[in-house]
Design a protein around this motif. Structure first.
Motif, mmCIF file in Angstrom:
data_model
loop_
_atom_site.group_PDB
_atom_site.id
_atom_site.type_symbol
_atom_site.label_atom_id
_atom_site.label_comp_id
_atom_site.label_asym_id
_atom_site.label_seq_id
_atom_site.Cartn_x
_atom_site.Cartn_y
_atom_site.Cartn_z
ATOM 1 N N GLY A 59 -62.030 16.030 -19.482
ATOM 2 C CA GLY A 59 -61.029 16.562 -18.565
ATOM 3 C C GLY A 59 -61.528 16.433 -17.139
ATOM 4 N N HIS A 60 -61.019 17.277 -16.265
ATOM 5 C CA HIS A 60 -61.406 17.201 -14.854
ATOM 6 C C HIS A 60 -61.636 18.598 -14.309
ATOM 7 N N LEU A 61 -62.637 18.711 -13.451
ATOM 8 C CA LEU A 61 -62.966 19.958 -12.769
ATOM 9 C C LEU A 61 -62.937 19.704 -11.274
ATOM 10 N N LEU A 78 -59.593 23.889 -13.697
ATOM 11 C CA LEU A 78 -59.924 23.167 -14.914
ATOM 12 C C LEU A 78 -58.663 22.478 -15.421
ATOM 13 N N THR A 79 -58.765 21.187 -15.683
ATOM 14 C CA THR A 79 -57.611 20.418 -16.138
ATOM 15 C C THR A 79 -57.957 19.675 -17.417
ATOM 16 N N ALA A 80 -57.261 20.020 -18.513
ATOM 17 C CA ALA A 80 -57.388 19.324 -19.799
ATOM 18 C C ALA A 80 -58.838 19.265 -20.282
ATOM 19 N N ILE A 81 -59.543 20.399 -20.211
ATOM 20 C CA ILE A 81 -60.913 20.467 -20.714
ATOM 21 C C ILE A 81 -60.884 20.484 -22.243
ATOM 22 N N VAL A 101 -57.605 22.910 -22.708
ATOM 23 C CA VAL A 101 -57.195 24.075 -21.927
ATOM 24 C C VAL A 101 -57.175 23.724 -20.442
ATOM 25 N N ASN A 102 -56.355 24.480 -19.709
ATOM 26 C CA ASN A 102 -56.321 24.438 -18.255
ATOM 27 C C ASN A 102 -56.719 25.812 -17.729
ATOM 28 N N ILE A 121 -57.162 31.245 -18.003
ATOM 29 C CA ILE A 121 -57.313 30.042 -18.824
ATOM 30 C C ILE A 121 -56.178 30.040 -19.844
ATOM 31 N N ALA A 122 -55.539 28.901 -20.050
ATOM 32 C CA ALA A 122 -54.420 28.796 -20.995
ATOM 33 C C ALA A 122 -54.495 27.467 -21.730
#
Length: 219
Positions: A59-61, A78-81, A101-102, A121-122
């Motif tokens: 994902g991306h931080l 946090l994006t698509a971890i 999770v994002n 976080i979701a």
């Protein structure tokens, strides 16, 4: 530039950090950070860290601009971890999770109490929870009522989850979450609603991961 005991970083353009890849417990790629301003910093001559980001755990931080002295939170996004990648690193014995999770974690550097306040976080799509079978069996053997409840959580497909995250200056993490899902192995039509609270000292967790040297521990 150095003048009157003050450093001027990036007089015209920011000082730029670019790292293609770092391999440690997990891969970190495409690392970026820009730094511009004055050190020691002040309100009249601030120091700004911007364009911070990296690809991590599939994902991306990223971090919104951090201005020092800090007056507003810098948001760690946090994006698509990928939870599968994270749990492979952490290796918890009690349970495993997969899915993505994002999240957004507002960071404070000089707050008298908080490092992270009102973060969240979701889930990003379906998330799967699997309990360790030995753990579930031992709970069932010691407490019939608890065992019946745990039996529904042995395998859970989560379609909605939301967690509030707070972290104080002493490293105490508090997470309050509400999870909606189903156990497709028992009854795919019966909804499971789980209210969960978790507390842990992340400084102790960080040290337990054995990052290899003192520099990384301090970072």
């Amino acid at each position: 530039r150095l003048q009157n005991h003050h450093w001027q970083l990036g007089a015209k353009d920011p000082v730029m950090l670019r790292i293609a890849s770092i391999s440690n417990l997990f891969e970190m790629q495409n690392i970026t950070a820009d730094l511009q301003g004055t050190y020691p910093y002040s309100d009249d001559a601030p120091l700004t860290l911007s364009n911070v980001g990296m690809d991590i755990l599939n994902g991306h931080l990223s971090l919104s601009a951090l201005r020092l002295p800090q007056h507003d939170a810098a948001v760690l996004k946090l994006t698509a971890i990928d939870l599968s990648e994270l749990f492979t690193v952490l290796q918890p014995k009690q349970f495993a999770m997969s899915g993505k999770v994002n999240g957004e974690l507002p960071l404070y550097l000089n707050n008298p109490q908080w490092l992270v306040r009102n973060g969240w976080i979701a889930n990003d799509g379906k998330v799967t929870l699997r309990l360790d079978q030995d753990l579930a069996n031992s709970i069932g053997d010691s407490n019939v009522a608890a065992g019946a409840a745990i039996d529904w959580l042995r395998y859970m497909e989560i379609y909605q989850s939301y967690a509030k995250v707070d972290l104080d200056n002493l490293g105490q993490l508090t997470l309050h979450s509400k999870i909606h899902g189903v156990n497709t192995q028992k009854n795919s039509k019966r909804e499971i609603v789980l209210n969960y609270q978790h507390q842990e000292n992340v400084f102790q967790l960080w040290r337990s991961l054995r990052f290899g040297d003192n520099l990384q521990e301090w970072l």
